[in-house]
Design a protein around this motif. Structure first.
Motif: not given
Length: 105
Positions: A79, A82, A85-86
């Motif tokens: 998470d 992620g 990355d976002r």
């Protein structure tokens, strides 16, 4: 004397029967004593087996808890990656927007 052995008195018959029954009781007692000792050995072995299995169950529960915790951390790390990355995509998008706005001026 020889005739006396052939014809036992009633009390001699009773005594002989009593002696026979006592020998049978003693033999049966010895058999039960041996069986009892064997059963005690079995009980002791089963108690040792139970302790060993309880220790294995406890270890397995600890292993499971550790694995569950590691899986939770792994998911959290995923998470986190992620989210990074976002955030990186958002920063690129903002930079593109800034670059476009800078070109328009």
């Amino acid at each position: 004397m020889w005739g006396k052995n052939l014809f036992m008195t009633e009390s001699e018959k009773t005594l002989a029967t009593f002696q026979t029954r006592m020998r049978d009781l003693i033999r049966r007692f010895q058999e039960l004593k041996k069986e009892n000792e064997e059963l005690y050995v079995m009980v002791d072995k089963n108690e040792q087996d139970i302790k060993l299995l309880q220790a294995k169950v406890s270890q397995s529960e600890r292993d499971y808890q550790s694995l569950k915790m590691a899986k939770m951390i792994e998911i959290s790390d995923g998470d986190l990656q992620g989210a990074k990355d976002r955030l990186a995509r958002l920063i690129r998008d903002v930079n593109k927007c800034i670059a476009i706005l800078s070109d328009e001026k």
